[in-house]
Design a protein around this motif. Sequence first.
Motif, PDB file in Angstrom:
ATOM      1  N   UNK A 158     -10.318  -8.391 186.463  1.00 45.38           N
ATOM      2  CA  UNK A 158     -10.883  -9.745 186.456  1.00 45.38           C
ATOM      3  C   UNK A 158      -9.890 -10.724 185.857  1.00 45.38           C
ATOM      4  N   UNK A 161     -12.865   0.052 168.327  1.00 44.24           N
ATOM      5  CA  UNK A 161     -11.810  -0.953 168.357  1.00 44.24           C
ATOM      6  C   UNK A 161     -11.972  -1.889 167.177  1.00 44.24           C
ATOM      7  N   UNK A 200     -11.313 -10.620 174.620  1.00 44.35           N
ATOM      8  CA  UNK A 200     -12.663 -10.190 174.922  1.00 44.35           C
ATOM      9  C   UNK A 200     -12.713  -8.674 175.032  1.00 44.35           C
ATOM     10  N   UNK A 201     -13.894  -8.132 174.821  1.00 42.28           N
ATOM     11  CA  UNK A 201     -14.133  -6.707 175.035  1.00 42.28           C
ATOM     12  C   UNK A 201     -15.523  -6.575 175.626  1.00 42.28           C
ATOM     13  N   UNK A 202     -15.649  -5.757 176.659  1.00 39.15           N
ATOM     14  CA  UNK A 202     -16.966  -5.628 177.275  1.00 39.15           C
ATOM     15  C   UNK A 202     -17.508  -4.212 177.097  1.00 39.15           C
ATOM     16  N   UNK A 203     -18.767  -4.037 177.473  1.00 40.98           N
ATOM     17  CA  UNK A 203     -19.450  -2.746 177.376  1.00 40.98           C
ATOM     18  C   UNK A 203     -19.465  -2.213 175.959  1.00 40.98           C
ATOM     19  N   UNK A 260     -11.634  -2.704 184.793  1.00 42.94           N
ATOM     20  CA  UNK A 260     -12.439  -3.822 185.264  1.00 42.94           C
ATOM     21  C   UNK A 260     -12.024  -5.096 184.557  1.00 42.94           C
ATOM     22  N   UNK A 261     -11.926  -5.018 183.231  1.00 41.44           N
ATOM     23  CA  UNK A 261     -11.517  -6.191 182.457  1.00 41.44           C
ATOM     24  C   UNK A 261     -10.146  -6.669 182.923  1.00 41.44           C
ATOM     25  N   UNK A 273     -14.033   1.287 185.708  1.00 44.16           N
ATOM     26  CA  UNK A 273     -14.065   1.642 184.298  1.00 44.16           C
ATOM     27  C   UNK A 273     -13.790   0.362 183.498  1.00 44.16           C
ATOM     28  N   UNK A 274     -14.503   0.136 182.387  1.00 39.62           N
ATOM     29  CA  UNK A 274     -14.354  -1.149 181.679  1.00 39.62           C
ATOM     30  C   UNK A 274     -12.902  -1.540 181.411  1.00 39.62           C
ATOM     31  N   UNK A 275     -12.066  -0.580 181.120  1.00 36.66           N
ATOM     32  CA  UNK A 275     -10.657  -0.878 180.855  1.00 36.66           C
ATOM     33  C   UNK A 275     -10.023  -1.549 182.076  1.00 36.66           C
ATOM     34  N   UNK A 287     -15.518   5.175 171.582  1.00 39.26           N
ATOM     35  CA  UNK A 287     -14.236   4.570 171.191  1.00 39.26           C
ATOM     36  C   UNK A 287     -14.485   3.438 170.218  1.00 39.26           C
ATOM     37  N   UNK A 315      -5.052   2.266 175.358  1.00 40.41           N
ATOM     38  CA  UNK A 315      -6.509   2.128 175.364  1.00 40.41           C
ATOM     39  C   UNK A 315      -6.969   0.681 175.404  1.00 40.41           C
ATOM     40  N   UNK A 316      -6.053  -0.245 175.215  1.00 44.51           N
ATOM     41  CA  UNK A 316      -6.467  -1.648 175.144  1.00 44.51           C
ATOM     42  C   UNK A 316      -6.043  -2.369 176.408  1.00 44.51           C
ATOM     43  N   UNK A 367     -18.531 -10.180 185.928  1.00 40.99           N
ATOM     44  CA  UNK A 367     -17.304 -10.981 185.971  1.00 40.99           C
ATOM     45  C   UNK A 367     -17.380 -12.189 185.053  1.00 40.99           C
ATOM     46  N   UNK A 398     -17.448   1.419 171.812  1.00 44.97           N
ATOM     47  CA  UNK A 398     -17.767   1.482 173.234  1.00 44.97           C
ATOM     48  C   UNK A 398     -17.971   2.936 173.600  1.00 44.97           C
ATOM     49  N   UNK A 447     -16.014 -12.179 181.299  1.00 45.82           N
ATOM     50  CA  UNK A 447     -14.557 -12.063 181.258  1.00 45.82           C
ATOM     51  C   UNK A 447     -13.911 -13.363 181.697  1.00 45.82           C
ATOM     52  N   UNK A 448     -14.455 -13.978 182.727  1.00 50.54           N
ATOM     53  CA  UNK A 448     -13.874 -15.231 183.212  1.00 50.54           C
ATOM     54  C   UNK A 448     -13.963 -16.313 182.155  1.00 50.54           C
TER      55      UNK A 448
END
Lengths: 338, 282, 426
Positions: free
Chosen positions: A107, B166, B137-140, A103-104, A99-101, B164, A71-72, B124, B156, B127-128
């Motif tokens: 990038x 974290x 980092x964690x997004x959304x 997508x992160x 999906x954010x997973x 979820x 999940x990470x 982007x 999230x 994250x960059x």
Amino acid sequence: MEINIICYLPLKDGATFTEETWGLIEQANLIATENTRKIAVVVHSGLSTDALKQLPFDEVYHAHLDIEHWKVADYHFQVFRRIQSLFNHQKEVYLFSSHPLYHDLAVRVSMKAKMPIITNAMELTIDNTSLSLIAKREIYNEKAHEFITFSEVRQQYLTFERSILYGKQQFGKPNFVQEIDIELVNSPITFLSESQVDWKELKITEAKAVIGIGRGVHGGEAFDSILQLAEVLNAPIGGSKVADELGLIPREKRIGASGSTIEADIYVAIGISGSSQHLEGIKGVKHVIAINNDPSAAIFQRCDIGIVGDYQEVIPELVRSFQEERQSEENVEYLHTS
Amino acid sequence: MLNICILVKPVIDPESIKWDYFHQKFSYISNTFNSADLQALQWACDYKEKKGATITVIIAADTNVNIESNRLLKYRLDKCIVIQQPNLKKWRNETANILANEIKKHSFDVILSGSVSEDENLGVTPTMVAELLHIPFLTHIQEIDIKNERVWKVKRSEGRGIVQTYEVQLPLLIGVVNSLGRKRYIPRYLRSSKTQGEFEIHKLKEPIGKSNVKILKVSEPKPNIRYFDIPDDSLSTEQRLLKIMGLSKEENEQSGEKVTPEVNERNIHFLSQKIQKWLKEG
Amino acid sequence: MQTVQRDTFWMISSDYKLAMYVLGAFAIGVFVYGFYRRFRLWRKGVKEKVSWNDVKTNFHFFYKTAIEQRKIKRDRLFGFMHRFTSYGFVILFIGTVLVVVDYDFKIPLLQGNFYLIYELVLDVFGVLFLIGLLLAMVVRARKSRSRLRNRIADQVFLLLLFLIGMGGYIIEGIRLSETQISHAVWSPVGYGLAVLFQGNPFFGAETYPIWWLGHALLAFMLIAIIPYTKLFHFLTAPIHILFQPVKRTGKVGTPYNLEEMTEEERYESMRIQGVNKVTDFTGWQLLSTDACTECGRCDSQCPAHNSGKPLAPRSIVMKIRDNMHVDQEISSFISPEELQSCTTCGACVEACPVSINHIDLILSMRRGLIQNQVMEEEAEKTLVKLEEQHNIFGKPWSDREDWSKGLNVPVLESKKKKTEKKKEGA
């Protein structure tokens, strides 16, 4: 020059292929030519090797992670870098889901490789003259589209908008299927839990199943059975405008032209006549079940299954049927077990 | 005391912007800030009220863009740094470099930002920035709970009501979404002008080299064509047409009565099986 | 013939006389101290200047409200009651002042025909005074006005005044019966009582000093307690009506004018900041809360109060008055729900017989709430939408021309500017 298309397959909970997976594969097919090699990277937490051996790719690389690590995105990154170190290609195109997973991950990988990335692409085409990829993207809340392309040729990273990834399952025979083992480094991010929001707090616009009550419920006594049904299906209770005016539901749970439009898969309409304003709120719902005393109610024209009868008899029976099911089967995770 | 950095992006208001078909460009352009960034700033201000913190806002913008400083200074920030570079729009993903360079000059505990900006919909830059600073980092993220100073719990949403959770350790970068909190109204003359934050502007030169992504064209919204099944050859032309229009009934769906007039064991069982099948589908 | 004059201190020994002066001085001292206490609290408020022009405009208003008592007349029965009582009290008070002038300052006013007229007028108004008080007491006892607060203290005040009035008549009656003066008929009621008391030892010359002292004590008690109770409205209401900065019903304005202020001033201005503590009110606003008679007409007319909302204008005024001595946050004794339920209709201001401007008070407190970001969710959403899209519906500002599409409404557009539509600043 041979182009390598590498698909990082999105899975559900690390163990199942979904429409998204096949959709990504279809997008890959759209830009593949005879000169392309298709490679799949599957990071999973429990897929059988048989399933992997039937993927329609030339090469398949896979790795296993425990579900907490799966999940990470950090751990995915570690696995992916390891797999990427095995590659020795001239031209590569990497495809991910948005999906954010993923997508992160995408990038981060593109940053590490110092290569360009285009995110949230809606459509991918190949330019006839330059043979470069053109991606169409939505900007400004879908008020305009932009078309962008890569200036760099060696490695190109792409993330696809999830809504355009859908497709049918395809089969194939890969040349080889290789498993990757890796020693993981602990990430400062830990996955704790995943939980379903209780139907009492769930918004009707986000739920998978929704129960709607109307005038037919007013004055009835078997409201408890409706609550039990909501519990079993984990469905929030909304209603028609009449139900709001009668005080059965709060204002924000109103469904219809003057209320919210729901996008659920299942809608159970109890005591609702089905006027056109209400039907406007459920126009996107896949499956509608209607229970009403009046056989000429308009809702029956819209529903998939209708029952003409008193909800006070039907709902308790239905709840009982679900509860028996729950007792007999063990694998009832789609039913909300409290 | 926590040292918080907020990254805010000045965007063109997506609510009111319109595509002018006649002139083939955007009209009704007005400047505002990305609402997810403002949510992050609001959250940080609320945290500052409760536990105290230092808030620094960093903005990277084009030299031509007029930043509405009054709107930002309404928030209880301590410092606001605006970095201007000419032709920033041309250099996709250059903002991350600019922001990271600025952040390196300070030492922040946590960086908050919106995950995706409402104008270019890239997602982007945060994250960059995190990657350039070598922090996790964690997004959304839609909810932040503080467990203790260095360990936070974030949530999230996966859609359809699944959430979820974290656990993260500082320092890190958190990308938030609009559902982080409610938009608050801040009265303009709330604080004496003497207690407002400082405002700094730095000017940069344009970088040399070329951007690695090229924008070919911006156009009106083109239709997104979704391909469904091509109807079977076995059907006649009319049936195929009806199928494409969505009006024909599938043969393999249960034909016959959709409405049952009596409630008995069999019907109820049928109904419950159907519902379970549908629940499994999604 | 000997000139007719008032026989002050008939049958009163010099000890009693001394006692009266001492007690009188004491009572007046308590009164002045009480007034001073409240006065100090009013001064803690924000300074607000009252120009002579405003006071001049107020004369006419003063006549209508305090003298003609038009607003109280709306409740007919109460109109009679209050006019009798207030006119009676004022006349009797003037009468007492004339006695002081006549006796202590040795200016021989109360003599001859003037004295006879004086006696007549005083008697007649005294009767009206008593009738008014009786009316009031009966109305209270029968609870025919639900807006009134029925505490023991309210009845006690009326009783006190009644006893003072009765006492005055009794001692006049005793005096007239004992002295048998010829002009006794000029005090008709006193004369009537004198005939009754004839030969009655209980109302005779021996008991006269007791009655006299009793009357004096009650009167002094009244004077002393005035500044500490709602009876203060005797003084504060006329002052308030005469001097209040002119803010009539129906006009809901702002106490500040943004266009005349510089940016710097706007941040510091207390008037924009609103009221957060009691001392943020102006001195005149604080004085107005002391003018409250607790009659409850405002509550009875308030639509919010009558529909079950938590707002009660009278309680707002009273709470400010009662909490003036402690300079604390408004939010500790007035809840935001009370302030937000006000519809600013102005019924309370219109109904108030002493012209308290409740709306002014409530809006100042509301400004304080908003500056502290305490608002109901719907109101906050509207303000946010207003800030972002410049309309309260939250629709995009670029859509504001949509209503005119297809209607051929001519549009004025400057030729120099291109059709680059820009949003104007807020």
